[in-house]
Design a protein around this motif. Sequence first.
Motif, short mmCIF file in Angstrom:
data_model
loop_
_atom_site.label_atom_id
_atom_site.label_comp_id
_atom_site.label_asym_id
_atom_site.label_seq_id
_atom_site.Cartn_x
_atom_site.Cartn_y
_atom_site.Cartn_z
N MET A 123 0.83 -1.21 0.00
CA MET A 123 0.00 0.00 0.00
C MET A 123 0.86 1.25 0.00
SD MET A 123 -3.34 0.45 0.16
CE MET A 123 -4.21 1.98 -0.09
N SER A 130 0.41 5.67 -0.47
CA SER A 130 -0.64 6.65 -0.18
C SER A 130 -0.89 7.61 -1.34
CB SER A 130 -0.25 7.47 1.06
OG SER A 130 0.88 8.27 0.78
N LEU A 189 -5.23 7.09 -6.43
CA LEU A 189 -6.45 6.30 -6.51
C LEU A 189 -6.18 4.88 -6.99
CD1 LEU A 189 -9.04 8.87 -7.94
CD2 LEU A 189 -8.99 7.87 -5.65
N GLU A 201 -3.89 3.03 -6.25
CA GLU A 201 -3.30 2.22 -5.18
C GLU A 201 -4.35 1.66 -4.22
OE1 GLU A 201 -0.19 1.33 -4.41
OE2 GLU A 201 0.84 2.32 -6.06
N LEU A 202 -5.57 2.18 -4.26
CA LEU A 202 -6.59 1.76 -3.30
C LEU A 202 -6.85 0.25 -3.31
CD1 LEU A 202 -9.25 4.61 -3.30
CD2 LEU A 202 -7.91 3.80 -1.36
N MET A 246 -5.10 -2.29 -0.84
CA MET A 246 -5.42 -2.54 0.57
C MET A 246 -5.81 -4.00 0.80
SD MET A 246 -9.24 -0.93 1.23
CE MET A 246 -8.83 0.71 0.64
N LEU A 273 -7.40 2.33 4.32
CA LEU A 273 -7.72 3.75 4.15
C LEU A 273 -6.86 4.64 5.04
CD1 LEU A 273 -11.62 3.74 3.81
CD2 LEU A 273 -9.92 4.19 2.03
N TRP A 310 -3.55 4.85 3.36
CA TRP A 310 -3.67 5.59 2.10
C TRP A 310 -3.83 7.09 2.34
CZ3 TRP A 310 -7.55 8.37 -0.58
CH2 TRP A 310 -7.29 8.57 -1.95
#
Length: 221
Positions: free
Chosen positions: A46, A48, A51, A53-54, A57, A105, A108
């Motif tokens: 992950m 930060s 988008l 990379e979401l 998770m 989240l 991120w």
Amino acid sequence: MAPRFTRLLRDSRLALFTMLGVLAVIWAVQVANWLDDYRLSYEYGMSSGRLDELPDMFTMPLLHFGWDHIQANSWPLFAFGFLSAYRGVKRFLLATLLIVVAGGLTVWLFERPDAVTAGASGLVYGYFGYVVLRGIFDRNLVDTTIGVVVGALYSYLLLGVLPSAQGVSWLGHLGGLIGGLAGAWLLRDRAPKAAAAPTPAPAGPAGPGSALLRELDDLGI
């Protein structure tokens, strides 16, 4: 054998096999990752702010950066995961989803952009929080007792959610813990407790262990 105790044995057996399966997957991924010089961790861990990379998770908990890393996570993951799952795997899977999303989240949103986070420790912290609070929200004395014991024995884990924690993703730990605590509340048992039929009992003062004895009697123990 009491029906509730039979169901508990069945769910415990399923929880055991579930956690053994989870560990088998994580260790299989580790072998493949090691053979590939840990490129998987850097590619699917992950990061930060971006988008794209979401979705990582959901792969982040399966990946580690070395054998010491995965060994340190495996035992608490199995123990806390089993305690989270032994009352029902369906609720456990929903709790796991909450923990993964909360941890992902948090990383991120707040981790520095040049860091890559991977490892199952967010799940460990999430299951820890879930186990500690689940019994209280479910009004279940056995699970409350387990939560108190686990919280007392492993309270030192809370040091890992502080910004001063060195060499670990304290944000991943904090997010996972928040997800576990939230899961204990959101997935609590909302069914009203059925009133048990009165049973004859010897006269005498009710001691502090009488409620626990009633719980164990309900389970046929």
